[in-house]
Design an enzyme around this catalytic site. Structure first.
Site, PDB file in Angstrom:
ATOM      1  N   GLU A 147      -0.980   8.173  -3.077  1.00  0.00           N
ATOM      2  CA  GLU A 147      -0.046   7.914  -1.977  1.00  0.00           C
ATOM      3  C   GLU A 147       1.430   8.070  -2.365  1.00  0.00           C
ATOM      4  O   GLU A 147       2.309   7.581  -1.637  1.00  0.00           O
ATOM      5  CB  GLU A 147      -0.274   6.508  -1.379  1.00  0.00           C
ATOM      6  CG  GLU A 147      -1.707   6.293  -0.903  1.00  0.00           C
ATOM      7  CD  GLU A 147      -1.897   4.971  -0.150  1.00  0.00           C
ATOM      8  OE1 GLU A 147      -1.043   4.640   0.680  1.00  0.00           O
ATOM      9  OE2 GLU A 147      -2.894   4.288  -0.409  1.00  0.00           O
ATOM     10  N   HIS A 158       1.476 -12.915   4.444  1.00  0.00           N
ATOM     11  CA  HIS A 158       0.249 -13.505   4.980  1.00  0.00           C
ATOM     12  C   HIS A 158      -0.301 -14.542   4.018  1.00  0.00           C
ATOM     13  O   HIS A 158      -0.247 -14.341   2.807  1.00  0.00           O
ATOM     14  CB  HIS A 158      -0.841 -12.435   5.154  1.00  0.00           C
ATOM     15  CG  HIS A 158      -0.738 -11.655   6.421  1.00  0.00           C
ATOM     16  ND1 HIS A 158      -1.344 -10.436   6.588  1.00  0.00           N
ATOM     17  CD2 HIS A 158      -0.114 -11.935   7.589  1.00  0.00           C
ATOM     18  CE1 HIS A 158      -1.098  -9.996   7.808  1.00  0.00           C
ATOM     19  NE2 HIS A 158      -0.345 -10.875   8.429  1.00  0.00           N
ATOM     20  N   GLN A 206      -4.099 -16.710   4.223  1.00  0.00           N
ATOM     21  CA  GLN A 206      -4.515 -15.883   3.101  1.00  0.00           C
ATOM     22  C   GLN A 206      -4.109 -14.420   3.317  1.00  0.00           C
ATOM     23  O   GLN A 206      -4.180 -13.939   4.445  1.00  0.00           O
ATOM     24  CB  GLN A 206      -6.053 -15.935   2.963  1.00  0.00           C
ATOM     25  CG  GLN A 206      -6.600 -17.316   2.742  1.00  0.00           C
ATOM     26  CD  GLN A 206      -6.325 -17.807   1.296  1.00  0.00           C
ATOM     27  OE1 GLN A 206      -6.179 -17.011   0.369  1.00  0.00           O
ATOM     28  NE2 GLN A 206      -6.237 -19.106   1.157  1.00  0.00           N
ATOM     29  N   PRO A 207      -3.780 -13.738   2.193  1.00  0.00           N
ATOM     30  CA  PRO A 207      -3.527 -12.301   2.277  1.00  0.00           C
ATOM     31  C   PRO A 207      -4.862 -11.556   2.298  1.00  0.00           C
ATOM     32  O   PRO A 207      -5.894 -12.156   1.997  1.00  0.00           O
ATOM     33  CB  PRO A 207      -2.787 -12.018   0.978  1.00  0.00           C
ATOM     34  CG  PRO A 207      -3.331 -13.033   0.022  1.00  0.00           C
ATOM     35  CD  PRO A 207      -3.606 -14.270   0.839  1.00  0.00           C
ATOM     36  N   SER A 208      -4.851 -10.263   2.640  1.00  0.00           N
ATOM     37  CA  SER A 208      -6.119  -9.538   2.593  1.00  0.00           C
ATOM     38  C   SER A 208      -6.391  -8.998   1.182  1.00  0.00           C
ATOM     39  O   SER A 208      -7.515  -8.625   0.887  1.00  0.00           O
ATOM     40  CB  SER A 208      -6.177  -8.441   3.653  1.00  0.00           C
ATOM     41  OG  SER A 208      -5.029  -7.648   3.607  1.00  0.00           O
ATOM     42  N   TYR A 209      -5.383  -8.959   0.307  1.00  0.00           N
ATOM     43  CA  TYR A 209      -5.625  -8.649  -1.114  1.00  0.00           C
ATOM     44  C   TYR A 209      -4.636  -9.449  -1.947  1.00  0.00           C
ATOM     45  O   TYR A 209      -3.514  -9.719  -1.510  1.00  0.00           O
ATOM     46  CB  TYR A 209      -5.535  -7.143  -1.415  1.00  0.00           C
ATOM     47  CG  TYR A 209      -4.294  -6.465  -0.883  1.00  0.00           C
ATOM     48  CD1 TYR A 209      -4.229  -6.027   0.431  1.00  0.00           C
ATOM     49  CD2 TYR A 209      -3.175  -6.256  -1.706  1.00  0.00           C
ATOM     50  CE1 TYR A 209      -3.091  -5.423   0.938  1.00  0.00           C
ATOM     51  CE2 TYR A 209      -2.028  -5.648  -1.206  1.00  0.00           C
ATOM     52  CZ  TYR A 209      -1.994  -5.242   0.106  1.00  0.00           C
ATOM     53  OH  TYR A 209      -0.870  -4.652   0.610  1.00  0.00           O
ATOM     54  N   HIS A 220      -2.487  -9.377  -4.462  1.00  0.00           N
ATOM     55  CA  HIS A 220      -1.371  -8.856  -5.240  1.00  0.00           C
ATOM     56  C   HIS A 220      -0.183  -8.978  -4.290  1.00  0.00           C
ATOM     57  O   HIS A 220      -0.239  -8.425  -3.168  1.00  0.00           O
ATOM     58  CB  HIS A 220      -1.623  -7.400  -5.656  1.00  0.00           C
ATOM     59  CG  HIS A 220      -0.436  -6.783  -6.370  1.00  0.00           C
ATOM     60  ND1 HIS A 220      -0.443  -6.529  -7.725  1.00  0.00           N
ATOM     61  CD2 HIS A 220       0.773  -6.385  -5.902  1.00  0.00           C
ATOM     62  CE1 HIS A 220       0.739  -5.998  -8.071  1.00  0.00           C
ATOM     63  NE2 HIS A 220       1.485  -5.904  -6.970  1.00  0.00           N
ATOM     64  N   LEU A 221       0.879  -9.660  -4.698  1.00  0.00           N
ATOM     65  CA  LEU A 221       1.929 -10.038  -3.741  1.00  0.00           C
ATOM     66  C   LEU A 221       2.503  -8.851  -2.972  1.00  0.00           C
ATOM     67  O   LEU A 221       2.901  -7.846  -3.568  1.00  0.00           O
ATOM     68  CB  LEU A 221       3.072 -10.785  -4.441  1.00  0.00           C
ATOM     69  CG  LEU A 221       4.009 -11.510  -3.445  1.00  0.00           C
ATOM     70  CD1 LEU A 221       3.348 -12.748  -2.881  1.00  0.00           C
ATOM     71  CD2 LEU A 221       5.337 -11.850  -4.098  1.00  0.00           C
ATOM     72  N   HIS A 222       2.537  -8.976  -1.653  1.00  0.00           N
ATOM     73  CA  HIS A 222       3.110  -7.941  -0.796  1.00  0.00           C
ATOM     74  C   HIS A 222       3.737  -8.598   0.425  1.00  0.00           C
ATOM     75  O   HIS A 222       3.375  -9.703   0.810  1.00  0.00           O
ATOM     76  CB  HIS A 222       2.052  -6.908  -0.398  1.00  0.00           C
ATOM     77  CG  HIS A 222       0.859  -7.489   0.293  1.00  0.00           C
ATOM     78  ND1 HIS A 222      -0.152  -8.155  -0.382  1.00  0.00           N
ATOM     79  CD2 HIS A 222       0.516  -7.521   1.597  1.00  0.00           C
ATOM     80  CE1 HIS A 222      -1.067  -8.552   0.489  1.00  0.00           C
ATOM     81  NE2 HIS A 222      -0.695  -8.193   1.706  1.00  0.00           N
TER      82      HIS A 222
END
Lengths: 317, 317
Positions: free
Chosen positions: A165, A248, A250-253, A255-257
């Protein structure tokens, strides 16, 4: 390799079924005539969609219908070619039912056939439950669950290392401590700024989520906030007053984003039950370095989420 | 009373225009044939709506089109009576354009004619801007604005005093300090629990908003949280884990009230930029009694909101 008789019969069966499903008559024109509805998996009166489970020639199938948006370029034809039935008239207001020529008022139809149980489950409306997670619950329930699952974030590392990407990157600050990569979310087709959606992924690893943040991360968070807004102004001509910037939990993954979406665009997951404004997160850490270690946090989990099962087992729901 | 000649002519003109607008031919069947579109005021691809400004027989008019939801009870007729055009086929997935009989695929049409400038403005998409309000900004910009406007909350007092809507009350705690009235929001038709929306209005007066809350209000907030959830469980059989309980900032009226909506229902105003979870508010006041006096708060304001003008004048936007 030789095949057992049973295997061959099965294969033949499969081919026969596929042909039935495809229903090549007239390019599928009447495909749905024989569709037998078993149940409505979900629907939305607001979005004019419906997900239906049923049988097509004895095979499980899912049919998805969605009315098409009303297009400005068809309005003249629509008005001249349609019939109106008066419903109500009151002073300057009147309402009608408009019956439009079929070609100006199509319904987008998706057929999944044969559909597996997994497909049916995927399209079934999933109930969500609000979970209350204290700092202790995080340590004893959530963190062990995340660690056991060891969700792969290899795809995130691929982006950070330009193995994937790379051409999609909008902006990068390469600093290993406070740097990040900003790129469009997959949900955004970048064709219009109305539903702008970008993600900032931090270079620093091992910050799983909001729960890992302390006051030492304030420079990182401020850098994302500031430079992210600047990059969006430069690239998409959208000022900070038009942006909703949040994490978010909970996040969906893990690793901080950080999410950047256009204010006014009701992006999925921007509700108060899951989103935390980056500006609030910074302020909270400034006044209490351990705010997100100790605070009870609330978030929704879908009925089929493994973490929900863990909260139930622990008697926390 | 005698009328000047000009007045009479004007009146006649108006009558003629109204008759034209009504266009009684065939019960209005072809009313929109002569509609001349000037501009699209707003539209939503997600909700399949469009708001159009134009001319109907030389008069200003607004036409609103909204596709109808897909009804389960018409599916059989829809499938047998429609034609499909194949768009794409890939393995088990195929997509089509479905052309349905007009009577099974109507478009709800609302006509406002003659429409005033106010109507046109009302339906025009209004841009929103995110405002950053420090504690000082509140004191110097927002509070004086609220006080000068002296927005009437008489209708709220009517509810609290049972002078209006008494039959709509779901639950009441009459205590003057921590009591409240719980009743369905006007947006909820109470026909299904899926879009449940209730409002708790506190009996105590002169708490304008989140900004007025200090630790002394914790018992009030906890009482609303606890008893509100209990009343909703009892009356609508919906447990606390299915509820989103929050305050708005800015609120739409300045008498403290709390929103209870069903989790999963994307209620208007439940986004992170305007909603504050009641559970978070209580926690924040517990750890800092003056949290909402000192904190910078973020909220969206529509372009035509008077308060936005005040922030612009003060150079804060």
């Amino acid at each position: 390799m030789a095949k057992a008789a049973g295997e061959e019969t099965e294969e033949l069966d499969h081919r026969v079924k596929r042909v039935k499903c495809d229903s090549e008559n007239n390019g599928g024109e009447t495909l749905l005539c024989g569709f037998q509805t078993s149940s409505v998996l979900s629907d939305s009166a607001r979005e004019k969609t419906i997900f239906i489970h049923g049988k097509l020639d004895d095979q499980d199938a899912v049919v998805i219908l969605e009315k098409t948006p009303i297009r400005e370029d068809t309005l003249t034809d629509l008005f001249t070619g349609s019939r109106l039935k008066l419903e109500m008239r009151n002073d300057i207001y009147s309402t009608y039912w408009l019956q439009a020529p079929p070609h100006l008022n199509e319904i987008k139809t998706t057929v999944v056939c044969p559909a597996t149980e997994k497909h049916v489950k995927k399209y079934q409306r999933q109930e969500s439950f609000l979970v209350e997670e204290s700092g202790t619950d995080y340590e004893s329930i959530t963190l062990p669950y995340i660690q056991r699952q060891s969700f792969s974030v290899q795809w995130v590392y691929n982006i950070l290392e330009k193995k994937a990407e790379a051409e999609r990157i909008t902006y990068e600050d390469p600093d290993p401590e406070v740097g990040f990569v900003l790129l469009p979310d997959f949900k955004w087709d970048q064709k219009q700024v109305n539903d702008l959606y970008l993600i900032a992924i931090v270079h620093k690893r091992n910050i799983r989520s909001l729960r890992d943040l302390t006051s030492e991360h304030i420079p990182l968070l401020q850098n994302i906030f500031q430079r992210g807004k600047e990059a969006i102004l430069k690239n998409f001509n959208l000022p900070a007053s038009k942006l909703r910037v949040y994490l978010h939990y909970q996040p969906s993954y893990y690793h901080l984003h950080v999410h950047f979406t256009k204010l006014g665009y009701e992006a999925p997951g921007c509700g108060v039950e899951r989103a935390h404004l980056l500006a609030d997160v910074i302020q909270n850490l400034q006044s209490d370095p351990k705010y997100y270690k100790t605070r009870t946090l609330y978030f929704p989990l879908r009925a089929d989420d493994g973490l929900l099962g863990k909260f139930k087992e622990a008697g926390r729901l």
